[in-house]
Design a protein around this motif. Structure first.
Motif, PDB file in Angstrom:
ATOM      1  N   TYR A 198       0.844  -1.183   0.000  1.00  0.00           N
ATOM      2  CA  TYR A 198       0.000   0.000   0.000  1.00  0.00           C
ATOM      3  C   TYR A 198       0.887   1.244   0.000  1.00  0.00           C
ATOM      4  O   TYR A 198       1.453   1.586   1.034  1.00  0.00           O
ATOM      5  CB  TYR A 198      -0.898   0.035   1.246  1.00  0.00           C
ATOM      6  CG  TYR A 198      -1.882  -1.096   1.302  1.00  0.00           C
ATOM      7  CD1 TYR A 198      -3.152  -0.960   0.749  1.00  0.00           C
ATOM      8  CD2 TYR A 198      -1.542  -2.316   1.884  1.00  0.00           C
ATOM      9  CE1 TYR A 198      -4.054  -2.008   0.792  1.00  0.00           C
ATOM     10  CE2 TYR A 198      -2.443  -3.361   1.923  1.00  0.00           C
ATOM     11  CZ  TYR A 198      -3.692  -3.200   1.379  1.00  0.00           C
ATOM     12  OH  TYR A 198      -4.583  -4.240   1.410  1.00  0.00           O
ATOM     13  N   THR A 243       1.975   4.826   0.652  1.00  0.00           N
ATOM     14  CA  THR A 243       1.494   5.718   1.687  1.00  0.00           C
ATOM     15  C   THR A 243       2.151   7.082   1.494  1.00  0.00           C
ATOM     16  O   THR A 243       3.373   7.185   1.450  1.00  0.00           O
ATOM     17  CB  THR A 243       1.830   5.151   3.080  1.00  0.00           C
ATOM     18  OG1 THR A 243       1.309   3.830   3.157  1.00  0.00           O
ATOM     19  CG2 THR A 243       1.230   5.988   4.174  1.00  0.00           C
ATOM     20  N   GLU A 276     -13.069   6.438  -2.253  1.00  0.00           N
ATOM     21  CA  GLU A 276     -12.667   6.674  -0.867  1.00  0.00           C
ATOM     22  C   GLU A 276     -13.261   5.583   0.004  1.00  0.00           C
ATOM     23  O   GLU A 276     -14.480   5.441   0.096  1.00  0.00           O
ATOM     24  CB  GLU A 276     -13.139   8.052  -0.413  1.00  0.00           C
ATOM     25  CG  GLU A 276     -12.633   8.439   0.948  1.00  0.00           C
ATOM     26  CD  GLU A 276     -13.033   9.850   1.352  1.00  0.00           C
ATOM     27  OE1 GLU A 276     -13.419  10.028   2.519  1.00  0.00           O
ATOM     28  OE2 GLU A 276     -12.951  10.770   0.503  1.00  0.00           O
ATOM     29  N   ARG A 285     -11.835   7.548   5.863  1.00  0.00           N
ATOM     30  CA  ARG A 285     -11.194   8.845   6.093  1.00  0.00           C
ATOM     31  C   ARG A 285     -11.417   9.251   7.538  1.00  0.00           C
ATOM     32  O   ARG A 285     -12.542   9.222   8.031  1.00  0.00           O
ATOM     33  CB  ARG A 285     -11.783   9.889   5.170  1.00  0.00           C
ATOM     34  CG  ARG A 285     -11.134  11.231   5.335  1.00  0.00           C
ATOM     35  CD  ARG A 285     -11.514  12.066   4.162  1.00  0.00           C
ATOM     36  NE  ARG A 285     -11.454  13.462   4.472  1.00  0.00           N
ATOM     37  CZ  ARG A 285     -11.765  14.397   3.601  1.00  0.00           C
ATOM     38  NH1 ARG A 285     -12.200  14.060   2.402  1.00  0.00           N
ATOM     39  NH2 ARG A 285     -11.664  15.640   3.924  1.00  0.00           N
ATOM     40  N   HIS A 333      -5.787  10.082   8.409  1.00  0.00           N
ATOM     41  CA  HIS A 333      -5.583   8.847   7.645  1.00  0.00           C
ATOM     42  C   HIS A 333      -6.738   8.707   6.668  1.00  0.00           C
ATOM     43  O   HIS A 333      -7.885   8.938   7.024  1.00  0.00           O
ATOM     44  CB  HIS A 333      -5.560   7.641   8.589  1.00  0.00           C
ATOM     45  CG  HIS A 333      -5.433   6.326   7.884  1.00  0.00           C
ATOM     46  ND1 HIS A 333      -4.221   5.838   7.457  1.00  0.00           N
ATOM     47  CD2 HIS A 333      -6.363   5.410   7.539  1.00  0.00           C
ATOM     48  CE1 HIS A 333      -4.416   4.660   6.873  1.00  0.00           C
ATOM     49  NE2 HIS A 333      -5.704   4.380   6.912  1.00  0.00           N
ATOM     50  N   GLU A 351      -7.967   6.073   3.130  1.00  0.00           N
ATOM     51  CA  GLU A 351      -7.692   4.925   2.266  1.00  0.00           C
ATOM     52  C   GLU A 351      -8.535   5.077   1.020  1.00  0.00           C
ATOM     53  O   GLU A 351      -9.750   5.264   1.101  1.00  0.00           O
ATOM     54  CB  GLU A 351      -8.059   3.625   2.987  1.00  0.00           C
ATOM     55  CG  GLU A 351      -7.263   3.410   4.258  1.00  0.00           C
ATOM     56  CD  GLU A 351      -7.809   2.291   5.128  1.00  0.00           C
ATOM     57  OE1 GLU A 351      -8.735   1.572   4.698  1.00  0.00           O
ATOM     58  OE2 GLU A 351      -7.312   2.149   6.256  1.00  0.00           O
ATOM     59  N   ALA A 373      -4.940  -0.323  -3.195  1.00  0.00           N
ATOM     60  CA  ALA A 373      -5.320   0.867  -2.445  1.00  0.00           C
ATOM     61  C   ALA A 373      -4.077   1.679  -2.101  1.00  0.00           C
ATOM     62  O   ALA A 373      -2.956   1.171  -2.125  1.00  0.00           O
ATOM     63  CB  ALA A 373      -6.061   0.483  -1.172  1.00  0.00           C
ATOM     64  N   MET A 420      -2.828   4.676   0.896  1.00  0.00           N
ATOM     65  CA  MET A 420      -3.165   5.340   2.146  1.00  0.00           C
ATOM     66  C   MET A 420      -2.500   6.712   2.126  1.00  0.00           C
ATOM     67  O   MET A 420      -1.391   6.863   1.610  1.00  0.00           O
ATOM     68  CB  MET A 420      -2.666   4.525   3.342  1.00  0.00           C
ATOM     69  CG  MET A 420      -3.329   3.164   3.433  1.00  0.00           C
ATOM     70  SD  MET A 420      -2.899   2.227   4.909  1.00  0.00           S
ATOM     71  CE  MET A 420      -1.182   1.817   4.588  1.00  0.00           C
TER      72      MET A 420
END
Length: 137
Positions: free
Chosen positions: A12, A14, A35, A38, A48, A50, A57, A59
């Motif tokens: 993921y 980030t 989304e 959140r 944060h 996702e 996905a 982040m």
């Protein structure tokens, strides 16, 4: 998820942004992300989020929110993220219509994929293409 036929991604990307709210809007509206989650602080800082695209996905959150990850990312450079899409040309046309800055138009690559490259609002590079590396089960 066991037994449902679904498989969680194991990587993921980030990212942290000065204006995470604006980038979430761009990623969902121009690039077709969904989304998933959140979490905002009381002052509107994105702690944060996702966002999904296909079976992967990303982040993300706001810079300056504190914590070890925020401190580690303080002087990090820009990031490049590759996302597999079914129809590169339609995806590109939609991104252009939403005002995305395109760095490379849809291009056939020597390795068999077709992709294009765009810049997000804070200088990270996003590539969208048809090439999907085979990952062992």
């Amino acid at each position: 998820m066991a037994g449902t036929g679904e498989r969680r991604a194991s990587i993921y990307p980030t990212l942290l942004y000065a204006d995470a709210r604006a980038v979430i809007t761009q990623l969902t509206e121009a690039f077709g992300f969904t989304e998933l989650a959140r979490y905002d602080s009381e002052d509107g800082t994105v702690m944060h989020a996702e966002l999904a695209q296909g079976n992967g996905a990303v982040m993300l959150g706001s810079k300056g929110r504190g914590g070890a990850f925020d401190a580690a990312m303080k002087n990090a450079g820009t990031t490049g993220v590759y996302v597999v899409v079914d129809d590169v040309d339609a995806h590109h046309a939609h991104a252009v219509a939403k005002g995305a800055e395109i760095l490379l138009p849809p291009t056939d690559q020597d390795y068999g994929g077709r992709d294009y490259m765009a810049l997000d609002l804070e200088g990270n590079i996003w590539s969208f293409g048809t090439y999907a590396p085979e990952v062992p089960a």
